[in-house]
Design a protein around this motif. Structure first.
Motif, mmCIF file in Angstrom:
data_model
loop_
_atom_site.group_PDB
_atom_site.id
_atom_site.type_symbol
_atom_site.label_atom_id
_atom_site.label_comp_id
_atom_site.label_asym_id
_atom_site.label_seq_id
_atom_site.Cartn_x
_atom_site.Cartn_y
_atom_site.Cartn_z
ATOM 1 N N THR A 94 19.922 -87.351 -33.480
ATOM 2 C CA THR A 94 20.685 -86.625 -34.495
ATOM 3 C C THR A 94 19.927 -85.369 -34.906
ATOM 4 O O THR A 94 18.705 -85.315 -34.855
ATOM 5 C CB THR A 94 20.958 -87.497 -35.735
ATOM 6 N N ARG A 95 20.684 -84.358 -35.308
ATOM 7 C CA ARG A 95 20.092 -83.080 -35.717
ATOM 8 C C ARG A 95 19.953 -83.023 -37.233
ATOM 9 O O ARG A 95 20.689 -83.690 -37.941
ATOM 10 C CB ARG A 95 20.951 -81.929 -35.225
ATOM 11 N N GLU A 130 11.067 -79.988 -33.934
ATOM 12 C CA GLU A 130 11.655 -79.068 -34.908
ATOM 13 C C GLU A 130 11.121 -77.662 -34.696
ATOM 14 O O GLU A 130 10.051 -77.471 -34.120
ATOM 15 C CB GLU A 130 11.439 -79.529 -36.348
ATOM 16 N N GLU A 152 18.708 -80.101 -40.618
ATOM 17 C CA GLU A 152 18.354 -78.747 -41.056
ATOM 18 C C GLU A 152 17.772 -78.834 -42.452
ATOM 19 O O GLU A 152 18.009 -79.793 -43.181
ATOM 20 C CB GLU A 152 19.588 -77.845 -41.079
ATOM 21 N N LEU A 158 15.432 -82.170 -34.408
ATOM 22 C CA LEU A 158 16.065 -83.250 -33.677
ATOM 23 C C LEU A 158 15.283 -84.528 -33.948
ATOM 24 O O LEU A 158 14.083 -84.599 -33.658
ATOM 25 C CB LEU A 158 16.067 -82.931 -32.177
ATOM 26 N N GLN A 209 15.114 -76.424 -38.289
ATOM 27 C CA GLN A 209 16.142 -77.061 -37.467
ATOM 28 C C GLN A 209 15.427 -78.069 -36.590
ATOM 29 O O GLN A 209 14.435 -77.718 -35.934
ATOM 30 C CB GLN A 209 16.890 -76.053 -36.621
#
Length: 138
Positions: free
Chosen positions: A64-65, A132, A67, A59, A57
């Motif tokens: 923006t994120r 992350e 995964e 950033l 996970q």
């Protein structure tokens, strides 16, 4: 073009080695030049077992994120990463020094990870503008 890429990778790897060495020396106790007492037992070297699959996970630098997943393998003192993020695969490698990793993944700035006691890895990349977290799947 290939020579420039090679030069960039050499500089990045050299920077990673220097930072890894700095981390080792920064963790060493200062003795003021005096040798350690004879009764002092040597400290155990922290050698985490990080091989395996992880969820990722993160950033991005733009906020923006994302995964995905990562697989880590270790050979000697070198960790090899294979990330899968949004259908793209990225590869990286770098030295394992104590609970620190510096992973060259082909960009100008490596990923700096700390291996936490709970088995997660906390990392920053893009010169600290992105981050992350890796969590073990097993």
């Amino acid at each position: 073009m290939a020579n420039r890429t090679f030069t960039r990778r050499c500089k990045t790897y050299a920077r990673a080695l220097i930072l890894g060495a700095c981390a080792v020396f920064a963790a060493m106790p200062l003795t003021g030049g005096a040798p350690a007492p004879a009764h002092a037992a040597p400290k155990a070297v922290f050698a985490p077992q990080i091989e395996g699959a992880y969820s990722v996970q993160g950033l991005n630098p733009n906020g923006t994120r994302y995964e995905g997943g990562v697989t880590i393998t270790v050979k000697g003192d070198t960790a090899f990463f294979r990330w899968t993020i949004s259908g793209q695969t990225f590869h990286g490698q770098g030295p394992l020094t104590g609970n620190r990793l510096v992973i060259d993944w082909g960009e100008s700035d490596p990923v700096f990870y700390t291996i936490n006691a709970d088995g997660t890895l906390s990392g920053t990349w893009a010169a600290g503008k992105a981050s992350e977290t890796l969590r073990p799947l097993n």
